[in-house]
Design an enzyme around this catalytic site. Sequence first.
Site, short mmCIF file in Angstrom:
data_model
loop_
_atom_site.label_atom_id
_atom_site.label_comp_id
_atom_site.label_asym_id
_atom_site.label_seq_id
_atom_site.Cartn_x
_atom_site.Cartn_y
_atom_site.Cartn_z
N SER A 190 -39.05 -18.22 -61.37
CA SER A 190 -37.82 -19.17 -61.31
C SER A 190 -36.58 -18.44 -60.74
O SER A 190 -36.68 -18.11 -59.66
CB SER A 190 -37.73 -19.61 -62.76
OG SER A 190 -36.83 -20.85 -62.79
N ASP A 219 -43.70 -29.80 -60.82
CA ASP A 219 -42.67 -28.85 -61.34
C ASP A 219 -41.13 -29.55 -60.85
O ASP A 219 -41.23 -29.83 -59.54
CB ASP A 219 -42.54 -27.67 -60.71
CG ASP A 219 -41.45 -26.74 -61.05
OD1 ASP A 219 -40.09 -27.15 -61.54
OD2 ASP A 219 -41.47 -25.57 -60.83
N HIS A 221 -42.95 -26.57 -64.58
CA HIS A 221 -41.81 -25.41 -64.37
C HIS A 221 -42.48 -24.07 -65.08
O HIS A 221 -42.35 -22.92 -64.71
CB HIS A 221 -40.51 -25.39 -64.71
CG HIS A 221 -39.66 -24.59 -64.07
ND1 HIS A 221 -39.40 -24.26 -62.69
CD2 HIS A 221 -38.69 -23.67 -64.53
CE1 HIS A 221 -38.83 -23.31 -62.44
NE2 HIS A 221 -38.23 -23.14 -63.48
C1 MLT Z 1 -32.30 -21.50 -59.96
O1 MLT Z 1 -31.29 -21.94 -60.57
O2 MLT Z 1 -32.74 -20.36 -59.47
C2 MLT Z 1 -33.45 -22.34 -60.19
O3 MLT Z 1 -32.86 -23.68 -60.23
C3 MLT Z 1 -34.22 -21.97 -61.13
C4 MLT Z 1 -33.91 -22.00 -62.55
O4 MLT Z 1 -33.30 -21.06 -62.90
O5 MLT Z 1 -33.89 -23.03 -63.08
#
Ligand code: MLT
Length: 212
Positions: free
Chosen positions: A104, A154, A185
Amino acid sequence: MSAAFVHRFEPATAAGVAPVLLLHGTGGDENDLMPLGRTVAPGAALLSPRGQVLEHGMPRFFRRLAEGVFDEKDVRRRALDLANFIADARERHGLAAPLALGYSNGANIAAAVLLLRPDALAGAILLRAMVPLAEPPRIELNGQPVLIVSGGQDPIARPDNAVRLADLLRRAGAAVEHEILPAGHALSNLDVALARRWWNEVGSRTGAALVS
Ligand code: MLT
């Protein structure tokens, strides 16, 4: 001069294996991905920094303006800080260039490091990654192997966005494999199985090539 990252380091227990840089998701820390690192890359040295940005108390690797909307000036700055941290850690511990294993937000900063400091990483496993920069610089990757694993359902790191990331990295010269799983996700057992398979076939060979 790189800012000090709180981090964990576990030395390698096997020879000729690329080190792994573990990069957690939003709200995680340096402990989160240690078990995943040991499962995916047994015997590899593990280097696991904690993101330096706090969003409502939750550690991240760069600032965002809203869900999926990144503060790109901060992305650039933090990616360079992380690349400097990697260089320092390599010197301190005598490490080859690591493969990143990021989830992520951690996958997004790893993608940014690949696009901004391509020599900092030997390759990457990017779990639930997105394009981190709207206008990345023209760079040349050196055939670094990259595995991107997306969740088909996701809503955050959408698979069409990850397809663009795969294209971007391929055009820059990376050897990209992109898998889309029936998942959201959150990580699933399939992610772990895919990452292990890729590590055995590609990642560990990258390590052997680096130290030979
Ligand atoms: C981010 O902010 O890098 C992406 O949206 C993934 C997350 O951290 O939720």
